[in-house]
Design a protein around this motif. Structure first.
Motif, PDB file in Angstrom:
ATOM      1  N   PRO A 397       0.783  -1.244   0.000  1.00 48.90           N
ATOM      2  CA  PRO A 397       0.000   0.000   0.000  1.00 48.90           C
ATOM      3  C   PRO A 397       0.812   1.290   0.000  1.00 48.90           C
ATOM      4  O   PRO A 397       0.299   2.343  -0.391  1.00 48.90           O
ATOM      5  N   ASP A 398       2.085   1.245   0.422  1.00 49.04           N
ATOM      6  CA  ASP A 398       2.879   2.478   0.389  1.00 49.04           C
ATOM      7  C   ASP A 398       3.241   2.902  -1.023  1.00 49.04           C
ATOM      8  O   ASP A 398       3.740   4.005  -1.245  1.00 49.04           O
ATOM      9  N   GLY A 399       2.988   2.035  -2.002  1.00 46.15           N
ATOM     10  CA  GLY A 399       3.246   2.378  -3.394  1.00 46.15           C
ATOM     11  C   GLY A 399       4.704   2.312  -3.783  1.00 46.15           C
ATOM     12  O   GLY A 399       5.067   2.674  -4.906  1.00 46.15           O
ATOM     13  N   VAL A 400       5.558   1.821  -2.888  1.00 50.00           N
ATOM     14  CA  VAL A 400       6.997   1.788  -3.144  1.00 50.00           C
ATOM     15  C   VAL A 400       7.574   0.397  -2.906  1.00 50.00           C
ATOM     16  O   VAL A 400       8.337  -0.126  -3.721  1.00 50.00           O
ATOM     17  N   THR A 401       7.177  -0.233  -1.801  1.00 57.04           N
ATOM     18  CA  THR A 401       7.755  -1.515  -1.406  1.00 57.04           C
ATOM     19  C   THR A 401       7.136  -2.655  -2.207  1.00 57.04           C
ATOM     20  O   THR A 401       5.913  -2.754  -2.321  1.00 57.04           O
ATOM     21  N   MET A 402       7.986  -3.517  -2.734  1.00 53.41           N
ATOM     22  CA  MET A 402       7.471  -4.660  -3.480  1.00 53.41           C
ATOM     23  C   MET A 402       6.820  -5.675  -2.546  1.00 53.41           C
ATOM     24  O   MET A 402       7.324  -5.948  -1.458  1.00 53.41           O
ATOM     25  N   SER A 403       5.700  -6.233  -2.989  1.00 60.46           N
ATOM     26  CA  SER A 403       5.057  -7.338  -2.284  1.00 60.46           C
ATOM     27  C   SER A 403       5.844  -8.617  -2.577  1.00 60.46           C
ATOM     28  O   SER A 403       6.681  -8.647  -3.496  1.00 60.46           O
ATOM     29  N   PRO A 404       5.578  -9.703  -1.836  1.00 58.59           N
ATOM     30  CA  PRO A 404       6.236 -10.971  -2.184  1.00 58.59           C
ATOM     31  C   PRO A 404       5.992 -11.375  -3.637  1.00 58.59           C
ATOM     32  O   PRO A 404       6.901 -11.868  -4.308  1.00 58.59           O
ATOM     33  N   GLY A 405       4.759 -11.163  -4.132  1.00 60.51           N
ATOM     34  CA  GLY A 405       4.478 -11.482  -5.531  1.00 60.51           C
ATOM     35  C   GLY A 405       5.278 -10.615  -6.478  1.00 60.51           C
ATOM     36  O   GLY A 405       5.750 -11.079  -7.524  1.00 60.51           O
ATOM     37  N   GLY A 406       5.438  -9.341  -6.138  1.00 64.14           N
ATOM     38  CA  GLY A 406       6.253  -8.451  -6.951  1.00 64.14           C
ATOM     39  C   GLY A 406       7.687  -8.928  -7.035  1.00 64.14           C
ATOM     40  O   GLY A 406       8.324  -8.899  -8.107  1.00 64.14           O
ATOM     41  N   GLU A 407       8.226  -9.402  -5.910  1.00 66.81           N
ATOM     42  CA  GLU A 407       9.586  -9.930  -5.896  1.00 66.81           C
ATOM     43  C   GLU A 407       9.698 -11.174  -6.770  1.00 66.81           C
ATOM     44  O   GLU A 407      10.722 -11.385  -7.438  1.00 66.81           O
ATOM     45  N   GLU A 408       8.642 -11.985  -6.789  1.00 65.24           N
ATOM     46  CA  GLU A 408       8.677 -13.179  -7.632  1.00 65.24           C
ATOM     47  C   GLU A 408       8.671 -12.806  -9.109  1.00 65.24           C
ATOM     48  O   GLU A 408       9.319 -13.466  -9.934  1.00 65.24           O
ATOM     49  N   TYR A 409       7.953 -11.756  -9.479  1.00 64.85           N
ATOM     50  CA  TYR A 409       7.956 -11.314 -10.874  1.00 64.85           C
ATOM     51  C   TYR A 409       9.334 -10.807 -11.283  1.00 64.85           C
ATOM     52  O   TYR A 409       9.791 -11.048 -12.417  1.00 64.85           O
ATOM     53  N   VAL A 410      10.021 -10.118 -10.383  1.00 66.44           N
ATOM     54  CA  VAL A 410      11.379  -9.665 -10.680  1.00 66.44           C
ATOM     55  C   VAL A 410      12.278 -10.869 -10.939  1.00 66.44           C
ATOM     56  O   VAL A 410      13.092 -10.876 -11.877  1.00 66.44           O
ATOM     57  N   ARG A 411      12.112 -11.895 -10.135  1.00 66.61           N
ATOM     58  CA  ARG A 411      12.902 -13.111 -10.314  1.00 66.61           C
ATOM     59  C   ARG A 411      12.600 -13.762 -11.656  1.00 66.61           C
ATOM     60  O   ARG A 411      13.510 -14.185 -12.383  1.00 66.61           O
ATOM     61  N   ILE A 412      11.334 -13.844 -12.011  1.00 65.78           N
ATOM     62  CA  ILE A 412      10.940 -14.443 -13.295  1.00 65.78           C
ATOM     63  C   ILE A 412      11.559 -13.667 -14.450  1.00 65.78           C
ATOM     64  O   ILE A 412      12.068 -14.255 -15.420  1.00 65.78           O
ATOM     65  N   ALA A 413      11.505 -12.338 -14.375  1.00 67.37           N
ATOM     66  CA  ALA A 413      12.046 -11.507 -15.451  1.00 67.37           C
ATOM     67  C   ALA A 413      13.525 -11.801 -15.672  1.00 67.37           C
ATOM     68  O   ALA A 413      14.006 -11.845 -16.819  1.00 67.37           O
ATOM     69  N   GLU A 414      14.276 -12.034 -14.586  1.00 68.18           N
ATOM     70  CA  GLU A 414      15.692 -12.369 -14.715  1.00 68.18           C
ATOM     71  C   GLU A 414      15.876 -13.774 -15.283  1.00 68.18           C
ATOM     72  O   GLU A 414      16.745 -14.009 -16.124  1.00 68.18           O
ATOM     73  N   GLU A 415      15.052 -14.708 -14.826  1.00 61.76           N
ATOM     74  CA  GLU A 415      15.175 -16.086 -15.308  1.00 61.76           C
ATOM     75  C   GLU A 415      14.841 -16.200 -16.788  1.00 61.76           C
ATOM     76  O   GLU A 415      15.436 -17.022 -17.512  1.00 61.76           O
ATOM     77  N   LEU A 416      13.902 -15.398 -17.255  1.00 58.43           N
ATOM     78  CA  LEU A 416      13.535 -15.445 -18.669  1.00 58.43           C
ATOM     79  C   LEU A 416      14.706 -15.071 -19.571  1.00 58.43           C
ATOM     80  O   LEU A 416      14.807 -15.551 -20.710  1.00 58.43           O
ATOM     81  N   LYS A 417      15.601 -14.228 -19.081  1.00 61.78           N
ATOM     82  CA  LYS A 417      16.789 -13.870 -19.864  1.00 61.78           C
ATOM     83  C   LYS A 417      17.632 -15.113 -20.141  1.00 61.78           C
ATOM     84  O   LYS A 417      18.162 -15.297 -21.241  1.00 61.78           O
TER      85      LYS A 417
END
Length: 696
Positions: A397-417
């Protein structure tokens, strides 16, 4: 020189447009894309740039605007404001984000609802739906369609050549939340639909069997949409089937109308889709044939399903994504994406548990494994006010901190490379997998008819279909869920689970498929009725008798607390849901028989060779599916095809040269990976919600 330039431009144009619009936006070399919903209208405009910049930094490549923003675009009738949307699109482009622009037809503005209340849908209890929320306008209202056409055309004219816009989504999860519209608009359109279908009232009366209970009509104007609230008991079953088909046609017509309007104004590179809830009345994606491709929505952890094992409620069940992948991949365009996937906790479930760490990532890889083009998560930011306050976003809700799901998407984006670097465009499905390939024939009319006339309180059409789907996935068989529009000959194996409504043309197609070497599997309830749900004036399911090797057939049910027995190959199985009891024609093999009841010794499963192929009829519907699994394994074995034996919840798929294995169970699974395989992601010890990807 000028001629050479012209030739080059022509060749370049041919190269670009020989690809589908979808492949232009999502090139095959990129394998997969990640997106996220964003609502500029919900946030202070001073935060837009920060949010969109953050989205791009997280590895998201596209976003999704405007499906609920009609009131912002046209705050008063005929007065438009697109400047805010122009700015949001520009900011997305600034940070390299592409945009899916949406038509706002699920949320008419208040002035439209209040000034023209005839556009609103009506419930079965006679109450007219009021303004608020969404999906409250009637697809059958010509007035509403006119206003929708106006705003869609204006959007298309404004953004149809904007290079940041890659495509268009029509509406949002169209379906009226599964409600039937009983408004006068719908009543009028239903009568017109019936008149077009039947031509004369006599033909309708004959088809519906209206001489019984004095239901006979003299004119079409006397007919109303069948409504259980207006009747002392269940409506006429033929009328109900026509109701479902009518509502599906109305929805498809509403979607196709918008697609046609968009097509008049948008660039040839921009595609058109809509996002649908799978197996959901009155949705029938086969009818939405003016789109470039279809997408679907999935929320797996909502308290509705307990999943597999103690922690299954945090993981979801594999068929919720798998079946939809294998079905939507075979609709118009032969491509699909998932337009809504939860990035964490939701707010509307029976209860709203936290997904298990890793589950969001596993779901994304499941879509990838099925051949999807993209996943777009719903949503980027968790709202602070209004509906869906407790629905997680990529950010807290603070609009800045990533949620656990957000962190997982960051991980996926790196793995896709890593996967893109290992991608070989020349990869072809290994023969061992291709030999197992099977088509599951599925049709919404069968679903509607059997769900209305279950005949036993234990019948569930999708439970029956998913039983076969899951056992086939346990074989690691490539599965396509197909309609009758497809070419059956592409599949070494074809199954039609409980395919109740058919005609002679379909039986003839099945017969030729088998004679030419295909292996056809039919299951209980198949062929009992014609396309209008009329029983044959012949023995039950008579049209399939010769094909399947049946001499006589009747069906039986058991109470839920008792079980009948079936014997097969020295093993005993139990049933109590449904049993087709058969005697067979000469030359037909009996693979299983009933071991008790007054028909002890009668056939439960039969198998027949015909031409170069075979037909197998599985008459019982069991709770545990063990009989069905052994019969299907035998079908494959006798065809000379080896299968695997994966536990339910372990999903193994092949895509573009990659093997992907997912673990939906609550236990650690040890995965057999060839010694020479190159493991790209994960390892053979697969934790719950784990993912492993390798190349051979």
């Amino acid at each position: 020189m000028r001629n050479l330039i012209v030739v080059f431009l022509l060749l370049f144009s041919t190269t670009v447009y020989s690809q589908s619009r979808v492949d232009v936006s999502f090139p095959k070399k990129d394998l997969f894309a990640l997106g996220s919903y964003y609502y500029p209208e919900q946030w202070d405009s001073c935060q837009w740039e920060r949010d969109l910049k953050k989205m791009a930094e997280m590895g998201i490549t596209f976003t999704h605007f405007a499906e609920f923003a009609w009131g912002m675009m046209e705050p008063e009738e005929g007065k438009y404001d697109f400047e805010w949307l122009d700015r949001a699109v520009s900011l997305a482009g600034k940070y390299g984000l592409k945009v899916i622009m949406c038509t706002p037809s699920p949320t008419p503005p208040v002035w439209l609802s209040k000034n023209y209340p005839d556009i609103l849908i009506q419930r079965d209890n006679g109450m007219k739906i009021q303004h608020g929320r969404r999906q409250h306008a009637s697809w059958s209202s010509d007035r509403y369609r006119s206003y929708v056409g106006n705003i869609v055309s204006r959007l298309a004219e404004r953004y149809g050549d904007n290079p940041t816009i890659i495509g268009w989504q029509i509406d949002n999860e169209p379906g009226h939340y599964g409600m039937t519209d009983y408004s006068e608009n719908a009543q009028h359109k239903f009568r017109s639909w019936l008149k077009k279908k039947y031509g004369t009232i006599d033909e309708l009366n004959k088809t519906w069997g209206n001489t019984f209970w004095s239901e006979t009509y003299q004119t079409f104007d006397q007919i109303r949409l069948p409504n259980a609230q207006e009747l002392p008991e269940k409506p006429n079953p033929h009328a109900m089937l026509d109701l479902n088909r009518f509502m599906a046609d109305e929805l498809a017509g509403f979607v196709n109308m918008q697609a046609d309007l968009l097509r008049k104004h948008i660039d040839k590179k921009q595609w058109i889709t809509t996002n649908l809830i799978p197996i959901f009345n009155p949705v029938d994606p086969v009818r939405m044939d003016h789109l470039d491709f279809t997408t679907y929505t999935r929320y797996l952890v909502t308290g509705h399903k307990q999943g597999i094992g103690e922690q299954g409620f945090r993981l979801g069940i594999p068929e919720d994504i798998g079946f939809a992948n294998d079905q939507f991949r075979n609709f118009v365009g032969k491509a699909y994406g998932v337009m809504e996937l939860q990035p964490g906790q939701v707010n509307w479930g029976l209860y709203n548990p936290q997904p298990m760490p890793g589950a969001v990532r596993m779901w994304v890889y499941h879509v990838f494994a099925g051949g999807g083009k993209f996943v777009c998560n719903y949503r980027f930011r968790q709202p602070l006010r209004g509906s869906e306050q407790y629905h997680y976003g990529m950010l807290l809700p603070d609009g800045v901190t990533m949620s656990p799901g957000g962190e997982e998407y960051v991980r996926i984006a790196e793995e896709l490379k890593k996967l893109r670097a290992a991608y070989n465009p020349k990869s072809r499905m290994p023969e061992q997998l291709a030999s197992r390939r099977i088509g599951i024939l599925f049709d919404m009319s069968n679903y509607w008819e059997m769900e209305f006339q279950k005949q036993t309180d234990q019948w569930s059409t999708m439970t029956h279909v998913n039983k076969y789907y899951n056992l086939l996935k346990g074989f690691a068989a490539p599965v396509d869920v197909i309609s009758e529009k497809e070419d059956f000959t592409k599949y070494p194996f074809l199954i039609a689970p409980a395919y109740q409504l058919l005609d002679s043309a379909l039986v003839e197609r099945w017969t030729k498929y088998v004679e030419n070497g295909g292996h056809l599997i039919l299951t209980c309830r198949t062929g009992q009725k014609d396309r209008n749900a009329k029983l044959w004036e012949a023995p039950l399911a008579a049209p399939i008798y010769h094909l399947a090797g049946i001499d006589k057939l009747f069906y039986d049910h058991m109470p839920s607390n008792l079980y009948g027995k079936i014997g097969s190959d020295g093993k005993e199985y139990t049933w109590n849901n449904w049993a087709d009891v058969m005697t067979s024609l000469p030359g037909t093999e009996i693979w299983a028989t009933y071991s008790d009841q007054f028909y002890k010794g009668a056939a439960s499963v039969i198998h027949r060779k015909s031409g170069k192929g075979t037909v197998t009829y599985i008459g019982a519907d069991t709770d545990d599916g063990l009989l069905e699994k052994e019969v299907m394994r035998r079908v494959y074995s006798e065809a000379g095809v080896k299968t695997e034996n994966l536990p339910y919840g372990v999903v193994k798929e092949w895509r573009d040269g990659f093997y992907i294995v997912l673990n939906y169970t609550s236990d650690v699974q040890q995965i057999a990976i060839p010694e020479k395989a190159e493991i790209l992601i994960g390892n053979a010890r697969l934790e719950p919600a784990g993912v492993v990807v390798w190349k051979e």
